[in-house]
Design an enzyme around this catalytic site. Structure first.
Site, PDB file in Angstrom:
ATOM      1  N   ARG A  46     -27.776 -32.238   3.943  1.00  0.00           N
ATOM      2  CA  ARG A  46     -26.929 -31.040   4.137  1.00  0.00           C
ATOM      3  C   ARG A  46     -26.443 -30.995   5.579  1.00  0.00           C
ATOM      4  NH1 ARG A  46     -29.363 -26.888   5.686  1.00  0.00           N
ATOM      5  NH2 ARG A  46     -31.064 -26.944   4.187  1.00  0.00           N
ATOM      6  N   TYR A  73      -3.011 -17.875  -0.887  1.00  0.00           N
ATOM      7  CA  TYR A  73      -3.614 -18.285  -2.168  1.00  0.00           C
ATOM      8  C   TYR A  73      -4.477 -17.150  -2.739  1.00  0.00           C
ATOM      9  CZ  TYR A  73      -6.559 -21.144  -5.258  1.00  0.00           C
ATOM     10  OH  TYR A  73      -7.230 -21.661  -6.324  1.00  0.00           O
ATOM     11  N   ASP A  96      -3.831 -22.754   6.656  1.00  0.00           N
ATOM     12  CA  ASP A  96      -4.149 -23.480   5.422  1.00  0.00           C
ATOM     13  C   ASP A  96      -2.956 -24.388   5.148  1.00  0.00           C
ATOM     14  OD1 ASP A  96      -4.234 -24.333   2.754  1.00  0.00           O
ATOM     15  OD2 ASP A  96      -5.269 -22.523   2.076  1.00  0.00           O
TER      16      ASP A  96
HETATM   17  C1  LIG Z   1      -6.203 -24.595  -4.343  1.00  0.00           C
HETATM   18  C2  LIG Z   1      -6.020 -23.921  -3.029  1.00  0.00           C
HETATM   19  C3  LIG Z   1      -7.093 -23.341  -2.345  1.00  0.00           C
HETATM   20  C4  LIG Z   1      -8.493 -23.305  -2.923  1.00  0.00           C
HETATM   21  O1  LIG Z   1      -9.057 -24.555  -2.951  1.00  0.00           O
HETATM   22  P1  LIG Z   1     -10.180 -25.012  -4.029  1.00  0.00           P
HETATM   23  O2  LIG Z   1     -10.359 -26.442  -3.735  1.00  0.00           O
HETATM   24  O3  LIG Z   1      -9.620 -24.701  -5.384  1.00  0.00           O
HETATM   25  O4  LIG Z   1     -11.393 -24.177  -3.753  1.00  0.00           O
HETATM   26  C5  LIG Z   1      -6.857 -22.775  -1.103  1.00  0.00           C
HETATM   27  N1  LIG Z   1      -5.609 -22.752  -0.571  1.00  0.00           N
HETATM   28  C6  LIG Z   1      -4.547 -23.283  -1.213  1.00  0.00           C
HETATM   29  C7  LIG Z   1      -3.208 -23.234  -0.571  1.00  0.00           C
HETATM   30  C8  LIG Z   1      -4.714 -23.884  -2.451  1.00  0.00           C
HETATM   31  O5  LIG Z   1      -3.647 -24.398  -3.092  1.00  0.00           O
END
Ligand SMILES: *Cc1c(COP(=O)(O)O)cnc(C)c1O
Length: 383
Positions: free
Chosen positions: A47, A99, A171
């Site tokens: 971990r 998201y 993101d």
């Molecule tokens: C899919 C997505 C997430 C979440 O990611 P997971 O791998 O499904 O937990 C976060 N941000 C964006 C822009 C996404 O498309």
């Protein structure tokens, strides 16, 4: 210093095995032997650190040009790890179209935990500035919003963040470091759902974080190791393998996207297309042209009112009806009934997600076959 395409393949040099294996080994070991009871060792428990995961973490760090990378069990667990660096009473300015899972994590979990949130349209720089308060600690957003593809200027937000001594968190799942490197534009933390383009084959759930400083690295490492949502060695290896073909896949996907858009533009049953290049007069196009190397392979479009968008989606054969994006196969979804069904209809219409809006994520198939599939589905709703 080598080119990005070479970094994708050779970015993380491992060389810790004596077999000459070209690929980093998958270390399936939860624990590692000490030489003796008193001498510290680099790896002690998986971990806290695993050589296979570290190879991927080094690779994404290199690709983003950051200080350190981190592998998480999902995109949402990466986001959880990042948001956990804040304290109860801290305030965040958050993009109003982030998201859905992120929005819910902020509102249903971190609000209860004492984080204050103001949602704003991050394209509107004055609105971002106005939302900043004395306890604001970060601005969090997605460069390209989903499903409407509104573009936020990472460099301009960085100037605001720096002036207020707060963090900029991006993101960048939809663009990947092939198309944009947010840390190079002034962001402090970049997050990926590696489930999408980095993995690229719809076979993993994974998340990655890259930070630009040692102090942030220490904080994220604490979250990663203490929350414990770490990426397994097997999945780390699949993401590493996916990343090796990232630019080849995206080049084809973007070519296909441009072909599909040219077809959609010529179709009377398409009322509107959301993709930065469709309107060269728009801010979206100007910002995207200045801050990215390409616009990616996700787009959305509206079917002309009065025609049946549900029947259209159900009629597609090559495009699979599925949430997610960024993989080798093309996917289609209807935000109103799938990804955005939880938003009450009035609110959904206010933010521009109409019942007729369709999102597609373009894969690597032949563009002609994709266009023929769209053609036959349009023929179905014209009857
Ligand atoms: C899919 C997505 C997430 C979440 O990611 P997971 O791998 O499904 O937990 C976060 N941000 C964006 C822009 C996404 O498309």
């Amino acid at each position: 210093m080598v080119d990005f395409n070479t970094e994708l393949i050779h970015g993380a040099v491992v060389n810790d095995n004596h077999t000459g294996a070209i690929n980093p080994p998958i270390y399936n070991s939860s624990t590692f032997a000490f030489d003796d009871a008193t001498t510290p060792i680099k790896w002690d428990y998986a971990r806290s650190g695993n050589p296979t995961r570290e190879a991927l973490e080094e690779l994404i760090k290199t690709l983003e040009g950051g200080y350190r990378g981190f592998g998480f069990a999902s995109g949402l667990s990466a986001i959880h790890g990042v948001l956990s660096i804040f304290q109860p009473g801290d305030h965040l300015v958050v993009g109003d179209t982030v998201y859905g899972g992120t929005f819910s994590q902020l509102n249903d979990y971190f609000k209860r935990w004492g984080l204050e949130i103001t949602a704003v349209n991050t394209q509107d720089l004055a609105a971002v500035k106005n939302a900043i308060k004395s306890n604001t600690k970060a601005i969090y957003f997605e460069t390209f919003s989903n499903p409407l593809l509104r573009v936020t200027d990472v460099a301009a937000i960085s100037r605001i963040a720096k002036a207020h001594h707060i963090l900029e968190i991006v993101d960048n799942t939809l663009l990947t470091p092939y198309l944009q490197k947010p840390l190079q534009l002034g962001a402090d933390i970049v997050i990926h759902s590696a489930t999408k383009y980095l993995g690229g084959h719809s076979d993993v759930i994974a998340g990655l974080v890259v930070v630009n400083s040692e102090s942030l690295a220490d904080k994220i490492y604490f979250s990663q190791n203490r929350l414990g949502g770490t990426l397994s060695p097997e999945t780390s290896n699949l993401v590493r393998r996916g990343i090796q073909t990232l630019s080849v896949r995206l080049d084809r996907q973007i070519d296909n996207t441009n072909r599909v858009i040219a077809y959609l533009k010529s179709n009377d049953l398409v009322a509107k297309i959301n993709y930065p290049s469709v309107n060269p007069q728009s801010d979206d196009f100007e910002i995207a042209s200045r801050t990215t190397k390409g616009f990616g392979a996700v787009l959305s479009f509206e079917i002309t009112a009065g025609y049946d968008a549900i029947k259209f989606v159900n009629s597609l054969k090559l495009f699979k009806i599925a949430v997610s994006l960024g993989a080798v196969e093309s996917l289609v979804e209807l935000p109103a009934t799938m990804t955005h069904f939880e938003i009450p209809r009035d609110e959904r219409l206010k933010i521009g997600i109409k019942d007729e809006l369709i999102r597609i994520a373009i894969g690597l198939e032949s563009a002609d076959d994709l266009i023929n599939d769209l053609k036959q589905a349009f023929a179905q709703i014209q009857k």
